[in-house]
Design an enzyme around this catalytic site. Structure first.
Site, PDB file in Angstrom:
ATOM      1  N   GLU A   1      75.038 -16.113 -30.484  1.00  0.00           N
ATOM      2  CA  GLU A   1      74.099 -16.935 -31.265  1.00  0.00           C
ATOM      3  C   GLU A   1      74.716 -18.273 -31.643  1.00  0.00           C
ATOM      4  O   GLU A   1      74.075 -19.319 -31.563  1.00  0.00           O
ATOM      5  CB  GLU A   1      73.689 -16.230 -32.576  1.00  0.00           C
ATOM      6  CG  GLU A   1      73.130 -14.851 -32.409  1.00  0.00           C
ATOM      7  CD  GLU A   1      74.150 -13.745 -32.562  1.00  0.00           C
ATOM      8  OE1 GLU A   1      73.841 -12.755 -33.254  1.00  0.00           O
ATOM      9  OE2 GLU A   1      75.254 -13.847 -31.987  1.00  0.00           O
TER      10      GLU A   1
ATOM     11  N   CYS B   1      76.201 -15.223 -38.332  1.00  0.00           N
ATOM     12  CA  CYS B   1      75.157 -15.780 -37.477  1.00  0.00           C
ATOM     13  C   CYS B   1      73.829 -15.900 -38.206  1.00  0.00           C
ATOM     14  O   CYS B   1      73.084 -16.856 -38.005  1.00  0.00           O
ATOM     15  CB  CYS B   1      75.028 -14.952 -36.212  1.00  0.00           C
ATOM     16  SG  CYS B   1      76.513 -15.070 -35.165  1.00  0.00           S
TER      17      CYS B   1
END
Length: 169
Positions: A57, A88
């Site tokens: 991510e 994230c």
């Protein structure tokens, strides 16, 4: 213009997870989509880069920022094969990603649904629309197979080390 489904995009993210696995990384893939087009992609690279922040991510969002020439991703969707961790999830809130779609839940470190929900926390100034469980079986199976193989490799290595230690000099 053809409007692709969440399953279509998640299948693309699974192919990125294969790239991570080919590099000896935990098989997680992510991509950022805007206007029905991939603008960024990433896969786990923490091990090979010695960087604990090199999650799929993180790498995809960084790339999207460069593409957009903006740190805000207001009209973008992130597709990722595994529920994001707290690092994230925080990144997604700060980037103002509009929508998150993920595959498998992460019972140990998931920060969207499993352990805590940071992306829809009422005290944050941005909440993210979330769709979970897209191709969850495929995403989960990929991770399970990876860790099963990894445990087997570690066990074999330990047994080999034991044999070497037991040999007379």
């Amino acid at each position: 213009m053809i409007e692709y489904s969440d399953e279509y995009w998640m299948a693309q993210a699974l192919m990125l997870a294969d790239k991570a696995e080919a590099e000896g990384e935990i098989p997680v893939g992510a991509l950022v989509v805007r206007d029905n087009e991939i603008i960024a992609q990433g896969w786990n690279r923490s091990i090979c880069t010695h960087d604990p922040s090199a999650h799929a991510e993180m790498l995809a969002i960084r790339q999207a920022g460069q593409y957009l020439e903006n740190y805000r991703m207001l009209d973008c969707t992130l597709y990722v094969t595994l529920e994001p961790c707290s690092m994230c999830a925080g990144l997604l809130v700060h980037s103002r990603i509009k929508r998150l779609v993920y595959g498998a839940d992460d019972a140990k470190t998931g920060a969207v649904n499993s352990v805590i929900n940071l992306v829809q926390h009422p005290q944050f100034n941005h909440q993210i629309e979330v769709t979970s469980g897209v191709l969850a079986q495929e995403c989960g199976d990929k991770l399970s197979a990876f860790f099963k193989r990894r445990r087997k490799e570690i066990k074999a290595l330990r047994q080999e080390q034991k044999k070497v230690q037991q040999k007379p000099i």
